[in-house]
Design a protein around this motif. Structure first.
Motif, short mmCIF file in Angstrom:
data_model
loop_
_atom_site.label_atom_id
_atom_site.label_comp_id
_atom_site.label_asym_id
_atom_site.label_seq_id
_atom_site.Cartn_x
_atom_site.Cartn_y
_atom_site.Cartn_z
N GLU A 252 34.52 25.96 6.79
CA GLU A 252 34.53 26.22 8.22
C GLU A 252 34.64 27.73 8.45
O GLU A 252 35.45 28.40 7.81
CB GLU A 252 35.72 25.52 8.89
CG GLU A 252 35.77 25.71 10.39
CD GLU A 252 37.01 25.07 11.00
OE1 GLU A 252 37.19 25.21 12.23
OE2 GLU A 252 37.78 24.46 10.25
N TYR A 253 33.82 28.25 9.32
CA TYR A 253 33.79 29.68 9.58
C TYR A 253 34.32 29.97 10.98
O TYR A 253 34.14 29.18 11.91
CB TYR A 253 32.37 30.24 9.45
CG TYR A 253 31.80 30.07 8.06
CD1 TYR A 253 32.17 30.91 7.02
CD2 TYR A 253 30.89 29.05 7.78
CE1 TYR A 253 31.66 30.76 5.75
CE2 TYR A 253 30.37 28.89 6.51
CZ TYR A 253 30.75 29.74 5.49
OH TYR A 253 30.26 29.58 4.23
N CYS A 254 34.97 31.11 11.11
CA CYS A 254 35.50 31.50 12.41
C CYS A 254 34.35 31.93 13.33
O CYS A 254 33.23 32.19 12.88
CB CYS A 254 36.51 32.62 12.26
SG CYS A 254 35.80 34.19 11.71
N SER A 255 34.63 32.02 14.61
CA SER A 255 33.61 32.43 15.57
C SER A 255 33.40 33.94 15.48
O SER A 255 34.19 34.68 14.88
CB SER A 255 34.04 32.06 16.99
OG SER A 255 35.21 32.77 17.35
N GLU A 258 36.28 35.85 17.05
CA GLU A 258 37.48 35.88 16.22
C GLU A 258 37.33 36.90 15.09
O GLU A 258 38.29 37.60 14.75
CB GLU A 258 37.76 34.50 15.65
CG GLU A 258 38.26 33.50 16.68
CD GLU A 258 38.46 32.12 16.09
OE1 GLU A 258 39.45 31.46 16.44
OE2 GLU A 258 37.63 31.71 15.25
N LEU A 259 36.13 37.00 14.52
CA LEU A 259 35.91 37.96 13.45
C LEU A 259 36.04 39.39 13.97
O LEU A 259 36.68 40.24 13.33
CB LEU A 259 34.52 37.75 12.83
CG LEU A 259 34.10 38.71 11.72
CD1 LEU A 259 35.10 38.69 10.58
CD2 LEU A 259 32.70 38.37 11.22
N CYS A 270 47.65 46.06 12.85
CA CYS A 270 48.50 45.00 13.38
C CYS A 270 48.91 44.04 12.26
O CYS A 270 48.19 43.88 11.27
CB CYS A 270 47.77 44.22 14.47
SG CYS A 270 47.34 45.21 15.92
N ASP A 271 50.04 43.39 12.44
CA ASP A 271 50.53 42.41 11.49
C ASP A 271 49.81 41.09 11.72
O ASP A 271 49.89 40.51 12.81
CB ASP A 271 52.04 42.22 11.65
CG ASP A 271 52.64 41.36 10.54
OD1 ASP A 271 51.88 40.96 9.63
OD2 ASP A 271 53.85 41.09 10.60
N THR A 272 49.10 40.61 10.72
CA THR A 272 48.34 39.36 10.85
C THR A 272 49.03 38.18 10.18
O THR A 272 48.42 37.13 9.99
CB THR A 272 46.94 39.53 10.23
OG1 THR A 272 47.07 39.92 8.85
CG2 THR A 272 46.15 40.59 10.97
N GLU A 273 50.29 38.33 9.82
CA GLU A 273 51.01 37.23 9.20
C GLU A 273 51.26 36.12 10.21
O GLU A 273 51.53 36.37 11.38
CB GLU A 273 52.36 37.72 8.64
CG GLU A 273 52.22 38.70 7.47
CD GLU A 273 51.60 38.05 6.25
OE1 GLU A 273 51.80 36.82 6.08
OE2 GLU A 273 50.93 38.74 5.48
N GLU A 274 51.21 34.87 9.74
CA GLU A 274 51.36 33.72 10.62
C GLU A 274 52.81 33.31 10.81
O GLU A 274 53.12 32.49 11.67
CB GLU A 274 50.57 32.53 10.07
CG GLU A 274 49.08 32.82 9.90
CD GLU A 274 48.37 31.64 9.25
OE1 GLU A 274 48.88 30.51 9.35
OE2 GLU A 274 47.31 31.86 8.64
N PHE A 283 43.37 32.35 13.37
CA PHE A 283 41.96 32.13 13.69
C PHE A 283 41.49 30.91 12.91
O PHE A 283 42.04 30.56 11.86
CB PHE A 283 41.12 33.36 13.34
CG PHE A 283 41.24 33.82 11.92
CD1 PHE A 283 40.45 33.30 10.92
CD2 PHE A 283 42.18 34.80 11.57
CE1 PHE A 283 40.57 33.73 9.61
CE2 PHE A 283 42.30 35.22 10.26
CZ PHE A 283 41.49 34.69 9.27
N SER A 284 40.48 30.27 13.43
CA SER A 284 39.93 29.09 12.76
C SER A 284 39.04 29.52 11.61
O SER A 284 38.56 30.65 11.55
CB SER A 284 39.13 28.26 13.76
OG SER A 284 38.05 29.02 14.28
N GLY A 285 38.83 28.62 10.69
CA GLY A 285 37.93 28.91 9.57
C GLY A 285 38.66 29.26 8.29
O GLY A 285 39.87 29.52 8.29
#
Length: 379
Positions: A252-255, A258-259, A270-274, A283-285
């Motif tokens: 599955e790929y992100c939109s 989102e990319l 920015c911190d991208t940790e969940e 983000f999806s994918g």
């Protein structure tokens, strides 16, 4: 006074243009990316994002080493219609100019396109006293508060009534003087013996410094060198989204949005940790785990040739770094430039955003993501 419920405010609406495909080197005239770059004349910042590379390739690191521009302070616009200037810089090479630190919504703004068009974005009071023919800005039709005047400098014929009228109008005190950021690309030499091959881009700065010395106020006009500002940083321990045009089973790929948003977060460190509860991003994918990502910023005044050279160097780096998931480039225009893509009038009621991003993977699949104002008045 009660605080407004800012969380209810709607985000500014933009026109987003997405194009995907595969780079066709056999048909350069139909290259979506190159044509898009060449239509955006006034660029303020370039950012490249290089995931999973050990170091920035030397070609990219030095590609904009000679991209400094100049600031001409307190110049009268009648200097832009002088015959020596038109013959030496407008008709030969490509001259770019944009007014420095002027606000498009409340002040008079000016640009000169590489095609030789002088564009004035004027307040109602200035326009009514100027005496030149123009039209109402498409963003100010209800109040008629802003006007746009365009003058083709290449077609002006000295010693004609039309020329004298334009020169006289541009010298009016109501228009005043401007601070202009300028840059000039010399004409390409047909062969090494051509005299134009020795012309330096700094000749335009010398012209303004010397030719304007004979004005009534010679000390009023000043020419300053504006060096390009370069910043490099690195982000560690990343899981970047995948980008591919071919769907694979089980993946599955992100939109596209989102990319591009993820690229922006990397560019801003920015911190991208969940795991963060209050301020998280997802983000999806599927994701690809990489060691680091190199980010390089240039800030200044960049022509279409500068941006195109960065794009070409990015493709060259992609051929040598074929293991990377993708490489990206983000270019931001001047928010207060009167025009954005092509000769389209720039939107100024919210943020004046006019920018684009490019993502390319090792298969030479690309994403073109263009962002501009929606040309609609806010309610």
């Amino acid at each position: 006074m009660l605080c407004p419920e800012v969380w209810r405010f709607q985000a500014p609406v933009h026109e987003i243009l997405e194009k995907i495909g595969t780079i066709d080197r056999k048909k350069p005239k139909k290259n979506v990316i190159v044509n898009g770059i060449r239509s955006h004349h006034f660029n303020q910042m370039i950012t490249i994002i290089l995931p999973d590379v050990t170091s920035i390739p030397p070609t990219l690191e030095t590609i904009l080493a000679d991209s400094d521009h100049y600031l001409v302070r307190n110049i009268s616009l009648q200097s832009l219609v002088a015959r020596p200037f038109i013959e030496g810089f407008i008709k030969r090479g490509k001259f770019y100019a944009v007014s420095f630190r002027t606000r498009l919504d409340t002040e008079d703004c000016v640009v000169v396109t590489p095609g030789g068009t002088l564009v004035l974005h004027l307040n109602k009071e200035t326009y009514q006293t100027l005496g030149l023919e123009g039209r109402v800005s498409q963003f100010a039709r209800k109040r008629n508060s802003k006007y746009v005047v365009q003058i083709d400098l290449k077609t002006l014929q000295p010693e004609t009534k039309h020329y004298e009228r334009i020169r006289k109008c541009l010298s009016r005190e109501t228009l005043g003087r401007f601070d202009l950021q300028i840059t000039w690309t010399p004409p390409e030499a047909c062969n090494s013996t051509d005299s134009s091959a020795t012309i330096c881009p700094s000749s335009v700065a010398s012209y303004f410094a010397e030719a304007l010395a004979g004005e009534l106020e010679p000390t009023a006009v000043k020419v300053e060198l504006m060096p390009t500002v370069v910043k490099v940083h690195q982000e560690y321990g990343l899981k970047v989204p995948e980008f591919s045009l071919i769907e694979q089973p089980g993946k599955e790929y992100c939109s596209a949005g989102e990319l591009i948003e993820y690229m922006g977060m990397l560019a801003l460190s920015c911190d991208t940790e969940e795991e963060e509860y209050l301020n998280s991003y997802d983000f999806s994918g599927d994701r690809v785990e990489i060691g680091n990502a190199k980010v390089m910023h240039w800030k200044g005044f960049f022509t279409t040739a500068h941006v195109e050279s960065v794009y070409r160097a990015l493709l060259g780096a992609l051929e040598r770094e074929s293991h990377v998931p993708w490489l990206g480039m983000y270019v931001h225009g001047f928010s207060d430039s009167p025009i954005s893509f092509g000769m389209r009038e720039n939107y100024f009621h919210t943020d004046g955003d006019n920018s684009f991003a490019v993502v390319v993977n090792p298969k030479e699949e690309y994403l073109w993501y263009q962002l501009v104002g929606n040309n609609k008045l806010p309610k």
